[in-house]
Design an enzyme around this catalytic site. Structure first.
Site, mmCIF file in Angstrom:
data_model
loop_
_atom_site.group_PDB
_atom_site.id
_atom_site.type_symbol
_atom_site.label_atom_id
_atom_site.label_comp_id
_atom_site.label_asym_id
_atom_site.label_seq_id
_atom_site.Cartn_x
_atom_site.Cartn_y
_atom_site.Cartn_z
ATOM 1 N N ASP A 20 41.823 43.666 29.307
ATOM 2 C CA ASP A 20 40.414 43.298 29.151
ATOM 3 C C ASP A 20 39.699 43.496 30.478
ATOM 4 O O ASP A 20 40.041 42.861 31.481
ATOM 5 C CB ASP A 20 40.312 41.844 28.697
ATOM 6 C CG ASP A 20 38.868 41.395 28.513
ATOM 7 O OD1 ASP A 20 38.353 41.542 27.386
ATOM 8 O OD2 ASP A 20 38.262 40.916 29.483
ATOM 9 N N TYR A 25 32.938 43.353 36.073
ATOM 10 C CA TYR A 25 34.063 42.912 36.900
ATOM 11 C C TYR A 25 34.304 43.843 38.080
ATOM 12 O O TYR A 25 35.063 43.502 38.993
ATOM 13 C CB TYR A 25 35.360 42.854 36.078
ATOM 14 C CG TYR A 25 35.342 41.941 34.894
ATOM 15 C CD1 TYR A 25 34.395 40.923 34.759
ATOM 16 C CD2 TYR A 25 36.281 42.093 33.882
ATOM 17 C CE1 TYR A 25 34.396 40.100 33.660
ATOM 18 C CE2 TYR A 25 36.284 41.263 32.772
ATOM 19 C CZ TYR A 25 35.341 40.267 32.659
ATOM 20 O OH TYR A 25 35.346 39.461 31.564
ATOM 21 N N LEU A 165 43.393 29.229 29.427
ATOM 22 C CA LEU A 165 44.114 28.173 30.138
ATOM 23 C C LEU A 165 43.160 27.293 30.941
ATOM 24 O O LEU A 165 43.569 26.565 31.843
ATOM 25 C CB LEU A 165 45.163 28.779 31.070
ATOM 26 C CG LEU A 165 46.186 29.710 30.411
ATOM 27 C CD1 LEU A 165 47.130 30.283 31.452
ATOM 28 C CD2 LEU A 165 46.955 28.988 29.318
ATOM 29 N N ILE A 203 43.811 35.861 25.731
ATOM 30 C CA ILE A 203 43.953 36.846 26.810
ATOM 31 C C ILE A 203 44.167 36.109 28.142
ATOM 32 O O ILE A 203 43.292 36.079 28.999
ATOM 33 C CB ILE A 203 42.732 37.788 26.886
ATOM 34 C CG1 ILE A 203 41.406 37.003 26.789
ATOM 35 C CG2 ILE A 203 42.776 38.830 25.788
ATOM 36 C CD1 ILE A 203 40.177 37.860 27.047
ATOM 37 N N LYS A 205 45.146 35.377 31.864
ATOM 38 C CA LYS A 205 45.111 36.211 33.065
ATOM 39 C C LYS A 205 46.133 35.706 34.068
ATOM 40 O O LYS A 205 46.336 34.503 34.231
ATOM 41 C CB LYS A 205 43.721 36.165 33.684
ATOM 42 C CG LYS A 205 43.636 36.845 35.052
ATOM 43 C CD LYS A 205 42.623 36.115 35.924
ATOM 44 C CE LYS A 205 42.855 36.459 37.387
ATOM 45 N NZ LYS A 205 42.202 35.521 38.286
#
Length: 210
Positions: A20, A25, A165, A203, A205
Site C-alpha cells: 500500500d 507518501y 494496530l 494492512i 505496517k
C-alpha cells in the site's frame, strides 16, 4: 527511496504480497524499485496507490496517475484510491469519475476511496452509478467505526483498516495482552485476528524484517 526499497523488499521476502503506497507518501519510487528487484511474479503482488489531495480535477488526476505509474514502473495498477474526499474543494465526484475512466481503460483493475464518510459515498455512487470496491479508513479496537459498518456491508464496499494496530499505541494494551496470552499469541497477532474475523482487510505496517 533506498530505505523504502529495502523495507518493501524485506516484506516481500517474508511473505507480504499486498503493498500500500500513495503519491502523498512520497515513496512510490522506492516501492517500484523493490518490485523490480524481487524474484516474485508481478501477478502475485497486489499494489495499491492513491490520488493526491490536490489532484481531484480530471486533468490533474490523469497526470497524477501517469506519474504514479511511472514511479512504480507498472503497466497496470491493482487498486487506485482517492486518498481523501477534501470536501472543501468539492471535486471528489470529478475525481471519482476520472478513476472510473481509468478503470474502463484497463489501466487499473479496481478503484476505491479512502477516508470517505457515508455522505461522500452516497454522493459518488448516486452521481456516477459506480460503487467503490473498498473504503480505507482508520479502524482498530479503540476506534471501531461501528456506525459505518452496516452501510458498507449493504453496498458491498469492503473496509480496509489503516492504522490497524493503532499506530503502535495498542501494542502495550493489557486487556488485549491478556486475550493473547490465552491463545499463545502476541498483542499484534491478536489484533490482526480481530480484524480478519470481522471480514476487515488489514494492512499492518512494519519496517523490521524480523
Amino acid at each position: 527511496p533506498e530505505i523504502t526499497a529495502r523495507v518493501v523488499g524485506d516484506a516481500i521476502s517474508v511473505g507480504y504480497r499486498a503493498i500500500d503506497t500513495a503519491e502523498g507518501y512520497q515513496n512510490e519510487e522506492g516501492v517500484g524499485d523493490a518490485i523490480r528487484r524481487v524474484a516474485i511474479p508481478r501477478s502475485e503482488l497486489f499494489i495499491t496507490s492513491k490520488l493526491r489531495n490536490g489532484g481531484h480535477a480530471r486533468d490533474l488526476a490523469l497526470r497524477s496517475f501517469d506519474e504514479t505509474m511511472a514511479r512504480l514502473g507498472l503497466e497496470q495498477l491493482d487498486l487506485f484510491l482517492i486518498h481523501w474526499p477534501v470536501p472543501s474543494q468539492d471535486r471528489y465526484v470529478e475525481a471519482w469519475r476520472t478513476l472510473v475512466e481509468l478503470k474502463e481503460q484497463g489501466r487499473v483493475r479496481s478503484i476505491g476511496v479512502s477516508n470517505f464518510d457515508v455522505n461522500h459515498l452516497e454522493r459518488i455512487i448516486g452521481e456516477t452509478g459506480e460503487t467503490p470496491v473498498v473504503n480505507q479508513i482508520e479502524l482498530h479496537p479503540r476506534f471501531q467505526q461501528r456506525d459505518k459498518r452496516d452501510f458498507h456491508a449493504g453496498r458491498g464496499i469492503r473496509i480496509e483498516s489503516w492504522s490497524p494496530l493503532g499506530s503502535g499505541r495498542l501494542l502495550d494494551d493489557p486487556t488485549i495482552a491478556g486475550i493473547g496470552r490465552k491463545h499463545g499469541k502476541s498483542i499484534a497477532q491478536t489484533i490482526i485476528r480481530w480484524h480478519l474475523q470481522q471480514g476487515l482487510i488489514v494492512i499492518p505496517k512494519t519496517t523490521h524484517k524480523e
